[in-house]
Design a protein around this motif. Structure first.
Motif, PDB file in Angstrom:
ATOM      1  N   PRO A  53      18.061  56.509  12.529  1.00 50.43           N
ATOM      2  CA  PRO A  53      17.767  57.286  11.325  1.00 50.43           C
ATOM      3  C   PRO A  53      18.847  58.260  10.829  1.00 50.43           C
ATOM      4  CG  PRO A  53      15.997  57.466  12.960  1.00 50.43           C
ATOM      5  CD  PRO A  53      17.162  56.829  13.631  1.00 50.43           C
ATOM      6  N   CYS A  95      14.951  61.694  19.998  1.00 53.44           N
ATOM      7  CA  CYS A  95      13.729  61.778  19.192  1.00 53.44           C
ATOM      8  C   CYS A  95      13.420  60.466  18.478  1.00 53.44           C
ATOM      9  CB  CYS A  95      13.833  62.928  18.195  1.00 53.44           C
ATOM     10  SG  CYS A  95      13.584  64.511  18.988  1.00 53.44           S
ATOM     11  N   HIS A  96      14.424  59.886  17.799  1.00 50.09           N
ATOM     12  CA  HIS A  96      14.168  58.634  17.084  1.00 50.09           C
ATOM     13  C   HIS A  96      15.281  57.617  17.292  1.00 50.09           C
ATOM     14  CE1 HIS A  96      11.582  61.555  14.917  1.00 50.09           C
ATOM     15  NE2 HIS A  96      10.730  60.578  15.025  1.00 50.09           N
ATOM     16  N   ASN A  97      15.916  57.692  18.474  1.00 47.64           N
ATOM     17  CA  ASN A  97      16.929  56.691  18.813  1.00 47.64           C
ATOM     18  C   ASN A  97      18.096  56.692  17.827  1.00 47.64           C
ATOM     19  OD1 ASN A  97      18.020  54.708  20.378  1.00 47.64           O
ATOM     20  ND2 ASN A  97      16.850  53.034  19.442  1.00 47.64           N
ATOM     21  N   ASN A 140      24.465  77.977  15.798  1.00 49.95           N
ATOM     22  CA  ASN A 140      24.231  76.565  16.044  1.00 49.95           C
ATOM     23  C   ASN A 140      24.277  76.232  17.535  1.00 49.95           C
ATOM     24  OD1 ASN A 140      24.072  75.758  13.280  1.00 49.95           O
ATOM     25  ND2 ASN A 140      26.260  76.152  13.164  1.00 49.95           N
ATOM     26  N   VAL A 141      23.793  75.024  17.830  1.00 46.78           N
ATOM     27  CA  VAL A 141      23.914  74.491  19.174  1.00 46.78           C
ATOM     28  C   VAL A 141      25.062  73.494  19.140  1.00 46.78           C
ATOM     29  CG1 VAL A 141      22.682  73.406  21.049  1.00 46.78           C
ATOM     30  CG2 VAL A 141      21.420  74.564  19.256  1.00 46.78           C
ATOM     31  N   LYS A 149      26.091  77.409  22.999  1.00 45.69           N
ATOM     32  CA  LYS A 149      25.680  78.128  21.804  1.00 45.69           C
ATOM     33  C   LYS A 149      26.920  78.399  20.958  1.00 45.69           C
ATOM     34  CE  LYS A 149      23.038  82.091  20.455  1.00 45.69           C
ATOM     35  NZ  LYS A 149      23.632  83.371  20.357  1.00 45.69           N
ATOM     36  N   HIS A 187      19.141  63.994  11.506  1.00 51.41           N
ATOM     37  CA  HIS A 187      17.882  63.428  11.018  1.00 51.41           C
ATOM     38  C   HIS A 187      16.793  64.497  10.967  1.00 51.41           C
ATOM     39  CE1 HIS A 187      14.167  60.724  11.746  1.00 51.41           C
ATOM     40  NE2 HIS A 187      14.424  60.780  10.453  1.00 51.41           N
ATOM     41  N   LEU A 188      16.287  64.894  12.140  1.00 47.14           N
ATOM     42  CA  LEU A 188      15.202  65.887  12.122  1.00 47.14           C
ATOM     43  C   LEU A 188      15.481  67.067  13.060  1.00 47.14           C
ATOM     44  CD1 LEU A 188      11.985  63.673  11.944  1.00 47.14           C
ATOM     45  CD2 LEU A 188      12.983  65.053  10.131  1.00 47.14           C
ATOM     46  N   ASP A 189      16.750  67.422  13.239  1.00 48.21           N
ATOM     47  CA  ASP A 189      17.111  68.647  13.961  1.00 48.21           C
ATOM     48  C   ASP A 189      16.820  68.658  15.460  1.00 48.21           C
ATOM     49  OD1 ASP A 189      17.835  69.443  11.502  1.00 48.21           O
ATOM     50  OD2 ASP A 189      16.163  70.806  11.173  1.00 48.21           O
ATOM     51  N   CYS A 190      16.677  67.504  16.083  1.00 49.43           N
ATOM     52  CA  CYS A 190      16.587  67.503  17.543  1.00 49.43           C
ATOM     53  C   CYS A 190      17.994  67.747  18.106  1.00 49.43           C
ATOM     54  CB  CYS A 190      16.074  66.159  18.059  1.00 49.43           C
ATOM     55  SG  CYS A 190      14.368  65.844  17.623  1.00 49.43           S
ATOM     56  N   THR A 191      18.070  68.070  19.387  1.00 46.65           N
ATOM     57  CA  THR A 191      19.375  68.273  20.001  1.00 46.65           C
ATOM     58  C   THR A 191      19.849  66.945  20.607  1.00 46.65           C
ATOM     59  OG1 THR A 191      18.774  70.538  20.472  1.00 46.65           O
ATOM     60  CG2 THR A 191      20.652  69.649  21.674  1.00 46.65           C
ATOM     61  N   TRP A 193      23.595  60.434  21.571  1.00 53.06           N
ATOM     62  CA  TRP A 193      22.293  59.845  21.323  1.00 53.06           C
ATOM     63  C   TRP A 193      21.249  60.917  21.050  1.00 53.06           C
ATOM     64  CZ3 TRP A 193      17.910  59.106  24.947  1.00 53.06           C
ATOM     65  CH2 TRP A 193      17.009  58.142  24.511  1.00 53.06           C
TER      66      TRP A 193
END
Lengths: 369, 152, 417
Positions: B126, B111-113, B72-73, B68, B93-97, B108
């Protein structure tokens, strides 16, 4: 019982031998406070003083954890309200007490004005009081920035920017306040120093003078008493008046606690949520407004046309407000002699005009935003 | 009559004294609690000390950990060259970790490679922007790891 | 000194000279000279061509259409050597390919540009129909790239820029009259724009979201086959594709000829997945194949996976509700809200794990999320308790102050009596 009294006397003698407090006790026991239908207003000075004491105490407590600086100010305030036990209470009381102190001081000032208590021999009490109020406003302005959140950042940027409109020295003054071209971490350092060292020092000196004058001269008596001595009525200062003050202070403390618990972040236009950390590059919030006690001045500068005669509107506003402030400070010297039994209608009209000016502009400020 | 008044006065004195003590208690209790330092010691600023030591990270199967960092992470990892690197772990891209893929030497996003190199640059998939890099300081004596926002 | 200034004058004039020369060269192109003087509408090619990448690369009308651009007489141009005129649908591909399939020529302009477009085109449905069946209604190069305002795909104004592609394809594929006789639907565009991908690309302008060509190919435009579908979707949805490939469904779907991802998610109208798609309720997709006694264990697995999904989501919602309540009561819950992101991640990962169709695997992924959501809910509860603790504390303090106030008041009264 007798033992106890004897013991108390011994202690008293011990101190009296060294500091001669008997004269002080005699003086205090003879001190009286006039009693009449407007005695009520006498309490507001004491209330302002009480809130100031609360400010000092809570301020010192906040200092234990607060850390000035762009990287730490916001984080430390967040730490205070989220991690430190009762930190939320201390911050909230500090904020509530700040606002109530200024409110009480305003009421105190106008009550003194309308009862003409500033008249000879109390001119210096009035002048020191005005300076104290100015310092209180400076306290408010400098303290507002310290949490370094979005709200405080943009309000301070606008506030210091206004100083930049003063011709000649404006730019210098603005840079001096900001510690650079813009509001940055350097500004926190300056405002912090001002808020916890410079202002308290000056305030303490002026407050001591102010209180000394009051103790020396006693409370001002109503104008009417000079012509009608038969109405004169007094109440002993000690313990009667002091007990009453104590009562009022306790109620005020309770009021602070209630406000802090129910509205820890303030309410309505008196509002200090921590929110997001200040980001100079973020778009400013839709409404940037000063604290309520600056609203009339802010609004006065806003409603003026771009050009007034041959000078810039904002500059004209600053000149008018400054001139107004000077006249207000010098009222005891400008008011002339007070003949007994005759109401100084012109002065009263002036007071109402100032009050109306402040009230209308403040309300306008909130309506038009 | 005088006695009754005296009694009443005594009672009042007692009430005022007791009330005063109780009142002071209710004022000083919060103050007392306030001055006791909370467990976390001090406010976290733009540098955080990670809640694990270098050794734990080295022994970690994935050679990386999520931590943490303020709001942010963050992700910290040990590169094949044995360097410590830390980034904001939120995929642009879409806020995945994101995660460290030791086998591919990339960071990596599942979520979307989305793929980032070990400098945080988006290299395929992406993600439109690189990951924000953090500065890592290591206390060699204790094995404590400090992560700070990169300057400039 | 004198020579120097003379040289400087020449240098200063040089750009000017170059400009004059360019104008002269353009003026010398008699094609543009005539065509741009035609009435509005008919002058379109000459106007559009000025923004075309070929024009910017220094090519002229004659580079494609042939003929002699120095002649100012149309009849003379027609008779001149190499004049090709306006190509028909059958010729146009060859027209472009004469340069674009020539690596030795293309390298002068853009060495990184592939030169296999025509070869790929011939393998596409469009190309096959054109070359094998002589169908001239199919898309040719200019159908997508335009004829005279060709832009590189990376230019936002290009017809083949990702955001513009759905519309470009829809020009034909959404036209029911035009598409009649081909036996395919014309609702793909209308469905696509409502799908998660269409909304990401067109509404959020996320150009990494797939447009038509990302699944169907560009020049070799082909519908993905039943078994290649997970490869196409797996380009981005890697973990899901991996999970699926290892799952029992892979073999079963292949054997029964079910398209992989599409069977549950459909093709053009891909929605955000709903929880009730899984499970054994009437609205579940699982029960369309699985029955309690089908011997695959799929029915039981579906029920258990659904249970896990419901579990993690309801615990998440419960935690969120706690935090919202605490927030509304004026408590500071930013850290708890932050921690909830972690649970959100776990929910996404659980969704990914659903594609293993293994209840154990799904609940293993969901477990950490469930635990942390429970902790957050407890934290939220604590904040709410703290809220009531504050009020209780205030109540006690108020009581004490009130007693003191009354006592002092009575004392004042007794003093003043």
């Amino acid at each position: 019982m007798a033992d106890k009294i004897a013991r108390e006397n011994r202690l008293f003698h011990w101190v009296d031998e060294r500091l001669h407090i008997q004269t002080l006790v005699d003086y205090m026991s003879h001190k009286v406070v006039p009693q009449h239908s407007h005695s009520f207003w006498y309490y507001f000075g004491g209330i302002s003083l009480f809130f100031f004491v609360v400010q000092v105490v809570t301020g010192i407590l906040l200092l234990l954890y607060y850390r000035p600086g762009a990287d730490s100010a916001y984080e430390s305030v967040k730490f205070i309200i989220s991690e430190v036990s009762f930190g939320w209470l201390i911050r909230s009381i500090h904020s509530w007490s700040a606002n109530l102190m200024i409110l009480a001081a305003f009421i105190h000032m106008f009550s003194v004005f309308f009862t003409h208590a500033y008249r000879k021999p109390r001119e210096m009490t009035w002048v020191t009081g005005i300076f104290l109020l100015a310092l209180a406003l400076a306290f408010g302005f400098s303290g507002y920035l310290l949490p370094w959140n979005e709200l405080s950042f943009f309000a301070t940027r606008v506030g210091t920017g206004m100083a930049g409109a003063i011709p000649g020295v404006g730019d210098f003054l603005m840079k001096l306040m900001r510690g650079g071209e813009d509001v940055t971490g350097a500004t926190i350092g300056r405002f912090f120093g001002l808020h916890v060292a410079v202002l308290p020092g000056v305030f303490a000196v002026l407050l001591s003078l102010h209180l000394f004058f009051i103790q020396r001269q006693g409370m001002s008596e109503p104008l009417e008493w000079a012509a009608n001595p038969q109405f004169k009525k007094y109440r002993p200062f000690f313990p009667n008046f002091i007990m009453r003050e104590l009562l009022v202070w306790l109620i005020m403390l309770n009021l602070l606690a209630v406000l802090a618990v129910f509205f820890p972040d303030g309410i309505g236009v008196v509002h200090w949520p921590l929110g997001q950390k200040a980001d100079p590059f973020a778009p400013p919030p839709p409404v940037i407004r000063p604290e309520w006690y600056f609203m009339f001045a802010f609004q006065a500068l806003k409603v003026l046309p771009a050009h007034l005669l041959f000078i810039e509107g904002e500059l004209a506003g600053i000149i008018i407000l400054t001139a107004g402030g000077i006249v207000w400070t010098l009222i005891p010297f400008l008011a002339g002699k007070f003949s007994s039994g005759k109401k100084p209608t012109l002065i009263i009209a002036f007071g109402w005009a100032v009050l109306a000016f402040i009230a209308v502009l403040t309300i306008l400020g909130y309506i038009l935003e | 009559m005088d006695e009754i008044r005296d009694d009443r006065r005594n009672f009042l004195n007692w009430l005022i004294g007791g009330g005063l003590v109780a009142f002071l208690g209710s004022v000083f209790y919060p103050v007392y609690r306030y001055v006791i330092p909370p467990p976390s010691g001090e406010a976290n600023v733009s540098q955080v000390k990670l809640p694990f030591k270098l050794k734990e990270l080295q022994e970690d199967e994935k050679k990386s950990r999520i931590f943490k960092f303020g709001r942010n992470v963050g992700i910290i990892l040990i590169t094949p060259e044995n360097e410590l690197k830390a980034f904001n772990a939120v995929c642009t891209h879409l806020d995945c970790t994101v995660q460290y893929r030791k086998d591919l030497s990339i960071i990596w996003c599942a979520c979307h490679n989305g793929r980032y190199d070990l400098e945080g640059r988006n290299i395929s998939g992406p993600p439109p922007r690189p990951l924000t890099a953090y500065t890592v300081h290591l206390d060699n004596a204790t094995g404590d790891i400090f992560v700070a926002e990169a300057k400039g | 000194m004198k020579t120097n200034s003379g040289l400087r004058n020449v240098l200063i004039l040089l750009p000017l000279w170059l400009g004059v020369l360019t104008v002269a060269a353009l003026a010398a192109d008699q094609c543009l000279e005539c065509h741009s003087s035609w009435e509005e509408g008919l002058d379109a090619p000459s106007v559009q061509f000025q923004q075309d990448i070929h024009s910017k690369a220094g090519l002229s009308c004659a580079s494609c259409h042939g003929g002699d651009p120095t002649l100012d007489d149309m009849d003379a141009v027609r008779k001149s050597k190499g004049y090709k005129g306006v190509p028909g649908a059958k010729e146009v591909n060859q027209f472009c390919a004469s340069c674009h399939s020539n690596p030795a020529y293309m390298v002068k302009f853009n060495p990184s540009l592939p030169t296999d477009q025509l070869d790929k085109y011939k393998t596409s449905v469009h190309g096959k129909r054109l070359f094998e069946q002589g169908d001239t209604k199919v898309a040719t190069c200019i159908s997508c790239h335009t004829a005279h305002s060709i832009q590189p795909a990376a230019e936002p104004t290009s017809a083949v820029y990702p955001i513009n592609i759905p519309k470009t394809c829809a020009n034909c594929h959404a036209d029911a009259d035009y598409m009649s006789g081909y036996g395919i639907t014309t609702d793909q565009h209308e469905k696509y724009i409502r799908s998660v991908h269409g909304r990401a690309l067109l509404d959020k302008k996320d150009i990494s979201a797939p447009a038509c060509n990302d699944c169907h190919g560009n020049h070799g435009a082909t519908p993905p086959g039943v078994t290649s579908l997970s490869a196409v979707c797996g380009l981005c949805h890697t973990l899901i594709a991996d999970n699926f490939a290892k799952s029992p469904h892979k073999e079963a779907f292949d054997a029964m000829g079910y398209p992989e991802c599409e069977t549950c998610h459909s093709n053009h109208l891909i929605e955000k997945p709903k929880m009730h798609w899984v499970g054994v309720s009437d609205s579940s997709l699982c029960v369309q194949c699985h029955a309690p006694d089908d011997g695959t264990g799929g029915y039981v697995a579906a029920a258990r996976i659904y249970e896990t999904l419901v579990n993690i989501n309801s615990i998440y919602n419960a935690a969120l509700a706690r935090i919202d309540t605490a927030d509304m009561k004026g408590m500071l819950v930013t850290d708890e809200r932050f921690a909830l992101n972690e649970v959100k991640q776990a929910i996404i990962q659980t969704g990914t794990a659903v594609h293993t169709f293994d209840p154990e695997a799904v609940s293993k992924v969901a477990e950490p999320g469930i635990t942390s959501a429970q902790n957050i809910a407890i934290q939220g509860e604590k904040k709410i308790e703290e809220y009531y603790f504050r009020r209780k504390g205030l109540g006690i303090a108020t009581l004490l102050i009130t007693i003191l106030v009354i006592a002092i008041y009575l004392r004042i009264k007794s003093i003043e009596k």
